[in-house]
Design a protein around this motif. Structure first.
Motif, PDB file in Angstrom:
ATOM      1  N   ARG A  25      -5.100 -47.246 -31.961  1.00 36.07           N
ATOM      2  CA  ARG A  25      -6.039 -47.601 -30.889  1.00 36.07           C
ATOM      3  C   ARG A  25      -5.302 -47.861 -29.585  1.00 36.07           C
ATOM      4  O   ARG A  25      -5.765 -47.471 -28.499  1.00 36.07           O
ATOM      5  CB  ARG A  25      -6.872 -48.817 -31.300  1.00 36.07           C
ATOM      6  CG  ARG A  25      -7.942 -48.484 -32.335  1.00 36.07           C
ATOM      7  CD  ARG A  25      -8.620 -49.705 -32.906  1.00 36.07           C
ATOM      8  NE  ARG A  25      -9.279 -50.534 -31.915  1.00 36.07           N
ATOM      9  CZ  ARG A  25     -10.033 -51.595 -32.215  1.00 36.07           C
ATOM     10  NH1 ARG A  25     -10.210 -51.934 -33.501  1.00 36.07           N
ATOM     11  NH2 ARG A  25     -10.606 -52.299 -31.277  1.00 36.07           N
TER      12      ARG A  25
ATOM     13  N   ARG B 231      -4.229 -44.526 -28.094  1.00 34.45           N
ATOM     14  CA  ARG B 231      -5.389 -43.838 -27.513  1.00 34.45           C
ATOM     15  C   ARG B 231      -5.793 -44.471 -26.190  1.00 34.45           C
ATOM     16  O   ARG B 231      -6.341 -43.797 -25.309  1.00 34.45           O
ATOM     17  CB  ARG B 231      -6.574 -43.859 -28.488  1.00 34.45           C
ATOM     18  CG  ARG B 231      -6.409 -42.930 -29.680  1.00 34.45           C
ATOM     19  CD  ARG B 231      -7.742 -42.680 -30.368  1.00 34.45           C
ATOM     20  NE  ARG B 231      -8.329 -43.902 -30.894  1.00 34.45           N
ATOM     21  CZ  ARG B 231      -8.129 -44.366 -32.126  1.00 34.45           C
ATOM     22  NH1 ARG B 231      -7.326 -43.707 -32.957  1.00 34.45           N
ATOM     23  NH2 ARG B 231      -8.722 -45.469 -32.537  1.00 34.45           N
TER      24      ARG B 231
ATOM     25  N   ARG C  91      -3.785 -45.404 -24.053  1.00 35.08           N
ATOM     26  CA  ARG C  91      -2.700 -45.050 -23.140  1.00 35.08           C
ATOM     27  C   ARG C  91      -1.719 -46.197 -22.898  1.00 35.08           C
ATOM     28  O   ARG C  91      -1.120 -46.300 -21.834  1.00 35.08           O
ATOM     29  CB  ARG C  91      -3.250 -44.522 -21.800  1.00 35.08           C
ATOM     30  CG  ARG C  91      -4.101 -43.261 -21.951  1.00 35.08           C
ATOM     31  CD  ARG C  91      -4.580 -42.736 -20.605  1.00 35.08           C
ATOM     32  NE  ARG C  91      -5.412 -41.562 -20.765  1.00 35.08           N
ATOM     33  CZ  ARG C  91      -4.961 -40.321 -20.885  1.00 35.08           C
ATOM     34  NH1 ARG C  91      -3.662 -40.099 -20.889  1.00 35.08           N
ATOM     35  NH2 ARG C  91      -5.798 -39.298 -20.999  1.00 35.08           N
TER      36      ARG C  91
END
Length: 383
Positions: free
Chosen positions: A270, A273, A275
């Motif tokens: 997570r 994802r 960034r």
């Protein structure tokens, strides 16, 4: 004696392909492409890995060497970490902490155990202090512990947003971080403040208040257990965007997961994802700590011990279940912690780094050998 480890499918953590590792004493003297000719003399031991994957030894920023817990009474104290379990885990650099109990367990016990594990071939450090403030120390102050005791590289794990902590205010946290930071500068150490984060709604806000009202940067703090709840994970991602590092706990229980803890590998996925860079994410085992369960009124229900082996297991989950690249996953399991703790010779495999590495079993996610400081500590006794 020199040791030549031949034909390793090497991750440094960057993928390097088929390489040879030349080990001199405790360090890597050279990383050679497998196509290079190596003249093997009489004074060089050789080991041919025949293409097996080799990764850096893992760096675990939170291990309870001498056990933890006791929240449910003396019958619930967890056991000390054994050298056998430590060597088999793939963790070659360990940082010890006291945790909740700084009364029946002491900094002297912690340093003694660190030196026992080091005598077994591993690299060990520790945090002075514990959950509570004022911190318990060995020499009389956090600063002198960090300055004069080689193993102490910071203070922790200091509890915030937790009913078991001493509920420190902004001024207390600022003074502690300032003392540790200055001592770290003088000693050439990180002086990190390792933070235990509980499940109270304040989450990481106490650390933001320190950064807001002082010159102490967020990166001076290293908060763990950020996957304790989804809400804390979201606040942790925000903390990372603001410039801090966050740490996910790999030891868990079905009970904790059922109550909302996010599996560590899922937390890493997570975060990536979202960034967040791998250089801001790490994993720790919380080994030999108690993993207590409390009811809604914070009454103790039961506990299980954390496991050092969970760090390697979660690393495998990141790669095999969440399809995170080996390089990114290794940064979370080794390099980020090494960088945060100012251990540039750890968590990576290049010339000049310590010769700490894991040889993976061919065809599956398992440990075949562990090497620490240039010597095999698990999986083989002699070359």
């Amino acid at each position: 004696m020199l040791t030549l480890v031949k034909n390793a499918q090497l991750f440094t953590p960057e993928p390097r392909g088929l390489c040879h590792l030349l080990i001199a004493d405790q360090r890597i003297a050279a990383v050679l492409d497998a196509t290079e000719q190596v003249n093997v003399g009489a004074l060089i031991n050789t080991l041919d890995l025949e293409g097996r994957r080799v990764i850096p030894g893992l760096v675990d920023p939170l291990v309870h060497y001498i056990g933890g817990g006791g929240e449910g009474g003396f019958g619930n104290r967890t056991a000390e970490l054994s050298i056998e379990d430590a060597c088999a885990s793939g963790v070659t650099t360990l940082i010890g902490a006291l945790g909740t109990d700084a009364l029946t367990r002491t900094p002297a016990n912690l340093i003694g155990k660190a030196r026992e594990l080091a005598a077994g071939g591993l690299t060990t450090y520790a945090y002075t202090g514990s959950y509570q403030l004022p911190p318990v120390t060995l020499t009389g102050s956090v600063a002198s512990d960090i300055l004069y005791i080689p193993e102490f590289i910071g203070v922790g794990e200091v509890a915030i947003s937790d009913h078991r902590g001493s509920q420190p205010n902004t001024h207390e946290l600022t003074r502690l971080a300032s003392e540790a930071r200055t001592a770290g500068l003088l000693a050439g150490k990180s002086g990190i403040v390792f933070i235990h984060t509980g499940d109270a709604d304040s989450h990481l806000e106490p650390l933001r208040q320190v950064a807001k009202h002082s010159a102490i940067p967020l990166a001076q703090f290293y908060p763990t257990h950020i996957n304790r709840t989804s809400a804390l994970l979201e606040d942790g991602l925000r903390f990372a965007r603001e410039g801090g590092r966050i740490d996910f706990t790999t030891s868990s229980t079905p009970e904790l997961l059922a109550k909302g803890e996010v599996p560590a590998s899922e937390a890493v996925a997570r975060a990536l994802r979202a960034r967040i860079a791998p250089s801001q994410l790490s994993l720790s085992s919380d080994a030999n700590a108690s993993l207590p369960e409390f009811d809604e009124q914070h009454r103790f229900i039961g506990l299980k011990p954390g496991k050092l082996s969970s760090l390697f297991e979660v690393l495998g989950e990141c790669i095999n279940e969440h399809h995170i690249s080996m390089e990114q996953a290794l940064r979370c399991a080794a390099t980020t912690a090494a960088d945060a703790l100012k251990l540039p010779h750890k968590g990576r495999l290049h010339a000049g780094a310590d010769a700490d590495f894991i040889v993976l079993t061919e065809g599956r996610w398992a440990i075949e050998q562990v090497w620490a400081l240039g010597k095999p500590v698990y999986g083989m006794s002699t070359l």
